[in-house]
Write a protein that holds these residues in place. Sequence first.
Motif: not given
Length: 500
Positions: A253-254, A256-258, A260, A386
């Motif tokens: 998840e981290a 994917c947040a970094q 986009p 994800h």
Amino acid sequence: MCFGSKDKTDDTPGPRPAQHQQSPSQASAGKVNMPSPRQSLHQQQPQWQQQQPAYGNNNQNDYAPPSGPPPNSGHNQQHSGNNDYAPPSGPPPSWGHNQSSANDDFAPPPGPPPTHARPNQSYDDVAPPPGPPPSHQPPMSEEYGAPPPGPPPSHRQHQDDFAPPPGPPPSHHQHHQDDYVAPPPGPPPSHLQRQDDYTQPPPGPPPSQAKKQHDWESFVPDTALFPPPPAFFTGYDRSHTTNATEEEANAGEAWCAQNPLTAPMDLDPVALDALRTHNIRLMSSPQFRGKLDWVSAGVWKGRTEKAAGDACIISYPPLYCVKYDSPLIPSAPSRAKTIYYEVSIPRAGSNNPFLGAMGGGNNDDITLALGFTALPYPAFRMPGWHRGSLAVHGDDGHKYINDRWGGKDFTRPFRRGETYGIGMTFTNAGGKLDVNVFFTREGRITEQWDLHEEADSEQDLPVTGLEGFHDLSCAIGTFSAVEFEAVFEPGRWKFRPQGL
């Protein structure tokens, strides 16, 4: 002013005034204390007259008190002098009972206070009237403010009174015919049997109490013995086969947040030619513990080690490119676009040394996943876990759509010696895209679902990235030891999709 008449005059001489001791100064001056004319007058009056206070004194400068002791001391000493302010003899006026009061006298009137006496009734008297208070006795009609005798108007019966009429209320006695409030006599209409009233139920018992026409209970078994229904719309918290750790899920998840999702890309001529000839390349990450071999145009073989962790293999160029394949672009050749590929799993006993080390059988768990993903995607995670990704996992048969928990029931687990395929069809439906996902087994569609199907709003996450507005690549997930063959060449597929 005189306190007696001539007839009552007594010639008996009065008492001698008290002899005051002279001071040394008076003796040396040779002065003799001679009685004044007023003292001579007192000597000629009777003793009882001398005891009265002398109010009529002709000498304005003479303030001497009368003879005798002061009224408040009770002694017989008499004081005289020009500057003596002693009070008059006798008790003070407030102690006397028979003395009359003048108009300018501030003394209280004789007798007990008005509240303790019973004087004659008068309007000027402030004492309360005799007898009980007005609230405890019948009020007098001539007294101002007193209520009239008799019961209050609400307890009397008058024609102009607002009191209710005599007798029981209308609901307790027989109503007149002209009383529009009272219901008509007899039972209510619902209890009457009228043939012309279509609102009335038919006579007889209700149908539920009538004789049963079908004995269905003897043919339908007890549903309490049935297994629970499959969780089509409810996902699992974890898989019943293999699961990644929570730390790995949080790391994905981290990532994917970094990173986009990227916008649709422009392909160079080499990539466009590879897409046209279905010569798709597979790319693995450094975390991939295995081997990928190019067999021919559009055909790849891969194998992984037993200790291999989660990995995702993606394709380039993407199988779905928005700028070239979207049915919404004006130059689109058709109103639908389908992307598809197949994966074959060889039987046990093949030349894969990793499977031989496992002693793998045909019924072992196939730790392989087939799906699609938008770019970029974490290479150390299985597809479908994800955002912008979906996949069907072979170890449990669940489908995963942006779901890092346990997925949802979809198909039976994969088996060795079979060929599976997964595809997506994008259709232009009046300016918007309908997305259908289908799954094949041995060249036949066995399961499929609508990407925008009804979902659980509390558990399911968005499908952003899969709706046809982002480029989509092939995503093959591996875990532990597994062997597979990926085919992108349509001529070698067992299934023949439409709209390629």
